[in-house]
Motif scaffolding. Structure first.
Motif, PDB file in Angstrom:
ATOM      1  N   ILE A  55      19.535  26.773 -23.195  1.00  0.00           N
ATOM      2  CA  ILE A  55      20.353  26.208 -24.266  1.00  0.00           C
ATOM      3  C   ILE A  55      20.885  24.850 -23.815  1.00  0.00           C
ATOM      4  CG2 ILE A  55      22.468  26.463 -25.614  1.00  0.00           C
ATOM      5  CD1 ILE A  55      22.090  29.477 -25.499  1.00  0.00           C
ATOM      6  N   LEU A  56      20.671  23.836 -24.677  1.00  0.00           N
ATOM      7  CA  LEU A  56      21.216  22.504 -24.428  1.00  0.00           C
ATOM      8  C   LEU A  56      21.806  22.000 -25.743  1.00  0.00           C
ATOM      9  CD1 LEU A  56      21.525  20.162 -22.385  1.00  0.00           C
ATOM     10  CD2 LEU A  56      19.351  19.276 -23.234  1.00  0.00           C
ATOM     11  N   ASN A  57      23.074  21.627 -25.701  1.00  0.00           N
ATOM     12  CA  ASN A  57      23.760  21.161 -26.920  1.00  0.00           C
ATOM     13  C   ASN A  57      23.563  22.122 -28.098  1.00  0.00           C
ATOM     14  OD1 ASN A  57      24.564  18.857 -25.538  1.00  0.00           O
ATOM     15  ND2 ASN A  57      22.693  17.767 -26.087  1.00  0.00           N
ATOM     16  N   ASP A  58      23.706  23.398 -27.788  1.00  0.00           N
ATOM     17  CA  ASP A  58      23.605  24.458 -28.802  1.00  0.00           C
ATOM     18  C   ASP A  58      22.203  24.616 -29.402  1.00  0.00           C
ATOM     19  OD1 ASP A  58      26.100  25.567 -28.635  1.00  0.00           O
ATOM     20  OD2 ASP A  58      26.980  24.257 -30.152  1.00  0.00           O
ATOM     21  N   ARG A  59      21.220  23.995 -28.797  1.00  0.00           N
ATOM     22  CA  ARG A  59      19.838  24.201 -29.240  1.00  0.00           C
ATOM     23  C   ARG A  59      19.104  25.025 -28.185  1.00  0.00           C
ATOM     24  NH1 ARG A  59      20.300  23.667 -34.131  1.00  0.00           N
ATOM     25  NH2 ARG A  59      18.044  23.632 -34.356  1.00  0.00           N
ATOM     26  N   VAL A  60      18.181  25.876 -28.639  1.00  0.00           N
ATOM     27  CA  VAL A  60      17.381  26.701 -27.724  1.00  0.00           C
ATOM     28  C   VAL A  60      16.043  25.996 -27.538  1.00  0.00           C
ATOM     29  CG1 VAL A  60      16.266  28.934 -27.415  1.00  0.00           C
ATOM     30  CG2 VAL A  60      18.494  28.800 -28.554  1.00  0.00           C
ATOM     31  N   LEU A  61      15.794  25.542 -26.320  1.00  0.00           N
ATOM     32  CA  LEU A  61      14.642  24.680 -26.063  1.00  0.00           C
ATOM     33  C   LEU A  61      13.776  25.219 -24.935  1.00  0.00           C
ATOM     34  CD1 LEU A  61      16.583  21.275 -25.998  1.00  0.00           C
ATOM     35  CD2 LEU A  61      15.351  22.255 -27.947  1.00  0.00           C
ATOM     36  N   THR A  62      12.453  24.960 -25.045  1.00  0.00           N
ATOM     37  CA  THR A  62      11.581  25.165 -23.897  1.00  0.00           C
ATOM     38  C   THR A  62      11.687  23.908 -23.022  1.00  0.00           C
ATOM     39  OG1 THR A  62       9.696  24.140 -24.976  1.00  0.00           O
ATOM     40  CG2 THR A  62       9.951  26.517 -25.277  1.00  0.00           C
ATOM     41  N   GLY A  99      23.133  36.203 -22.146  1.00  0.00           N
ATOM     42  CA  GLY A  99      24.196  35.812 -21.203  1.00  0.00           C
ATOM     43  C   GLY A  99      25.575  36.026 -21.814  1.00  0.00           C
ATOM     44  N   VAL A 100      26.505  36.445 -20.994  1.00  0.00           N
ATOM     45  CA  VAL A 100      27.843  36.772 -21.501  1.00  0.00           C
ATOM     46  C   VAL A 100      28.853  35.667 -21.153  1.00  0.00           C
ATOM     47  CG1 VAL A 100      29.701  38.488 -21.442  1.00  0.00           C
ATOM     48  CG2 VAL A 100      27.308  39.222 -21.348  1.00  0.00           C
ATOM     49  N   ARG A 101      28.901  35.286 -19.882  1.00  0.00           N
ATOM     50  CA  ARG A 101      29.845  34.228 -19.494  1.00  0.00           C
ATOM     51  C   ARG A 101      29.169  33.056 -18.786  1.00  0.00           C
ATOM     52  NH1 ARG A 101      32.827  38.919 -18.604  1.00  0.00           N
ATOM     53  NH2 ARG A 101      32.231  39.051 -16.424  1.00  0.00           N
ATOM     54  N   GLU A 102      27.878  33.204 -18.549  1.00  0.00           N
ATOM     55  CA  GLU A 102      27.152  32.210 -17.754  1.00  0.00           C
ATOM     56  C   GLU A 102      25.748  32.029 -18.338  1.00  0.00           C
ATOM     57  OE1 GLU A 102      26.443  31.889 -13.041  1.00  0.00           O
ATOM     58  OE2 GLU A 102      27.566  33.635 -13.712  1.00  0.00           O
ATOM     59  N   ILE A 103      25.295  30.800 -18.427  1.00  0.00           N
ATOM     60  CA  ILE A 103      23.908  30.531 -18.846  1.00  0.00           C
ATOM     61  C   ILE A 103      23.360  29.391 -17.991  1.00  0.00           C
ATOM     62  CG2 ILE A 103      24.035  31.337 -21.257  1.00  0.00           C
ATOM     63  CD1 ILE A 103      24.607  28.439 -22.082  1.00  0.00           C
ATOM     64  N   TYR A 104      22.050  29.212 -18.000  1.00  0.00           N
ATOM     65  CA  TYR A 104      21.472  28.073 -17.281  1.00  0.00           C
ATOM     66  C   TYR A 104      21.815  26.790 -18.021  1.00  0.00           C
ATOM     67  CZ  TYR A 104      19.262  31.348 -14.202  1.00  0.00           C
ATOM     68  OH  TYR A 104      19.069  32.339 -13.266  1.00  0.00           O
ATOM     69  N   ASP A 105      21.799  25.688 -17.283  1.00  0.00           N
ATOM     70  CA  ASP A 105      22.444  24.460 -17.789  1.00  0.00           C
ATOM     71  C   ASP A 105      21.656  23.675 -18.842  1.00  0.00           C
ATOM     72  OD1 ASP A 105      20.450  23.308 -16.294  1.00  0.00           O
ATOM     73  OD2 ASP A 105      21.778  22.174 -14.965  1.00  0.00           O
ATOM     74  N   GLY A 106      20.448  24.128 -19.162  1.00  0.00           N
ATOM     75  CA  GLY A 106      19.681  23.446 -20.204  1.00  0.00           C
ATOM     76  C   GLY A 106      18.710  22.413 -19.666  1.00  0.00           C
ATOM     77  N   PHE A 107      18.743  22.200 -18.344  1.00  0.00           N
ATOM     78  CA  PHE A 107      17.859  21.183 -17.741  1.00  0.00           C
ATOM     79  C   PHE A 107      16.804  21.814 -16.835  1.00  0.00           C
ATOM     80  CE2 PHE A 107      21.781  18.949 -18.805  1.00  0.00           C
ATOM     81  CZ  PHE A 107      21.272  17.885 -19.545  1.00  0.00           C
ATOM     82  N   PHE A 108      16.725  23.140 -16.832  1.00  0.00           N
ATOM     83  CA  PHE A 108      15.729  23.883 -16.029  1.00  0.00           C
ATOM     84  C   PHE A 108      15.846  23.524 -14.545  1.00  0.00           C
ATOM     85  CE2 PHE A 108      14.398  23.931 -20.377  1.00  0.00           C
ATOM     86  CZ  PHE A 108      13.943  25.224 -20.564  1.00  0.00           C
ATOM     87  N   GLY A 110      17.890  25.450 -12.539  1.00  0.00           N
ATOM     88  CA  GLY A 110      18.327  26.653 -11.833  1.00  0.00           C
ATOM     89  C   GLY A 110      19.842  26.735 -11.729  1.00  0.00           C
ATOM     90  N   LYS A 111      20.541  25.680 -12.163  1.00  0.00           N
ATOM     91  CA  LYS A 111      22.017  25.708 -12.114  1.00  0.00           C
ATOM     92  C   LYS A 111      22.559  26.422 -13.347  1.00  0.00           C
ATOM     93  CE  LYS A 111      22.563  21.292  -9.804  1.00  0.00           C
ATOM     94  NZ  LYS A 111      22.622  19.890 -10.194  1.00  0.00           N
ATOM     95  N   THR A 112      23.691  27.073 -13.167  1.00  0.00           N
ATOM     96  CA  THR A 112      24.322  27.751 -14.305  1.00  0.00           C
ATOM     97  C   THR A 112      25.638  27.073 -14.670  1.00  0.00           C
ATOM     98  OG1 THR A 112      25.401  29.338 -12.835  1.00  0.00           O
ATOM     99  CG2 THR A 112      23.292  29.991 -13.779  1.00  0.00           C
ATOM    100  N   ILE A 113      26.020  27.278 -15.913  1.00  0.00           N
ATOM    101  CA  ILE A 113      27.291  26.753 -16.410  1.00  0.00           C
ATOM    102  C   ILE A 113      27.987  27.862 -17.189  1.00  0.00           C
ATOM    103  CG2 ILE A 113      26.540  24.334 -16.584  1.00  0.00           C
ATOM    104  CD1 ILE A 113      25.956  24.868 -19.561  1.00  0.00           C
ATOM    105  N   LYS A 114      29.260  27.658 -17.506  1.00  0.00           N
ATOM    106  CA  LYS A 114      29.966  28.633 -18.340  1.00  0.00           C
ATOM    107  C   LYS A 114      29.382  28.588 -19.738  1.00  0.00           C
ATOM    108  CE  LYS A 114      34.430  28.771 -16.096  1.00  0.00           C
ATOM    109  NZ  LYS A 114      35.821  28.376 -16.133  1.00  0.00           N
ATOM    110  N   GLY A 115      29.185  29.738 -20.324  1.00  0.00           N
ATOM    111  CA  GLY A 115      28.650  29.774 -21.684  1.00  0.00           C
ATOM    112  C   GLY A 115      28.036  31.127 -21.953  1.00  0.00           C
ATOM    113  N   SER A 116      27.628  31.331 -23.187  1.00  0.00           N
ATOM    114  CA  SER A 116      27.013  32.610 -23.522  1.00  0.00           C
ATOM    115  C   SER A 116      25.764  32.391 -24.359  1.00  0.00           C
ATOM    116  CB  SER A 116      28.012  33.507 -24.260  1.00  0.00           C
ATOM    117  OG  SER A 116      28.608  32.802 -25.310  1.00  0.00           O
ATOM    118  N   GLY A 117      24.911  33.399 -24.353  1.00  0.00           N
ATOM    119  CA  GLY A 117      23.641  33.322 -25.058  1.00  0.00           C
ATOM    120  C   GLY A 117      23.814  33.510 -26.568  1.00  0.00           C
TER     121      GLY A 117
END
Ligand code: SF4
Length: 137
Positions: A55-62, A99-108, A110-117
């Motif tokens: 997820i990046l800027n609320d969009r679900v992207l490959t 994801g409940v409290r953590e998701i990957y950062d949207g840049f592939f 491997g880093k995670t940020i706060k957020g949910s799926g």
């Protein structure tokens, strides 16, 4: 209790890479409850295996920026129909869907940020409490 659980935690090989994330310890802790395995990405019609999404800027992207937001949203709506009478959900942390409290950062990276799926957000908006696999242990 009736508990909806991410299908990969339950043992279904529904992850993007064709693997599962079966969590024996969690399943043992949940013994005696009625479990409903659910995978919003399969409900969206995504194949196994498939490209990973973030997820990046609320969009679900490959990774190549194909936008699957609408398709996954429809999968969330359809998945919700199967778990809407559950008391709680236990979903897989870090997933762009579950994801409940953590998701990957949207840049592939491997880093995670706060957020949910997307599915987690949808279920919370509909009023179902959502925990991750560690909350219940
Ligand atoms: S969408 Fe949820 S249930 Fe499906 S593989 Fe991803 S984390 Fe597991």
């Amino acid at each position: 209790m009736k508990i909806g659980i991410s299908a990969c935690l339950y043992g279904h090989k529904c992850r993007y890479d064709g693997a599962d994330k079966k969590n024996e310890e969690l399943l043992k802790a949940l013994e005696g409850n009625e479990l409903i395995p659910i995978c919003p990405e399969l409900c969206a019609g995504f194949p196994i295996p498939r490209e990973s999404i973030e997820i990046l800027n609320d969009r679900v992207l490959t990774k190549d920026k194909t936008d699957l937001t609408q398709q996954l949203y429809q999968g969330c709506v359809s998945a919700f129909e199967q778990i809407k009478d559950c008391d709680i959900l236990i979903l897989k942390e870090k997933s762009p869907s579950c994801g409940v409290r953590e998701i990957y950062d949207g840049f592939f990276t491997g880093k995670t940020i706060k957020g949910s799926g997307l599915f987690t957000r949808y279920c919370l908006e509909k009023g179902i409490p959502v925990l991750n696999e560690e909350d219940f242990m």
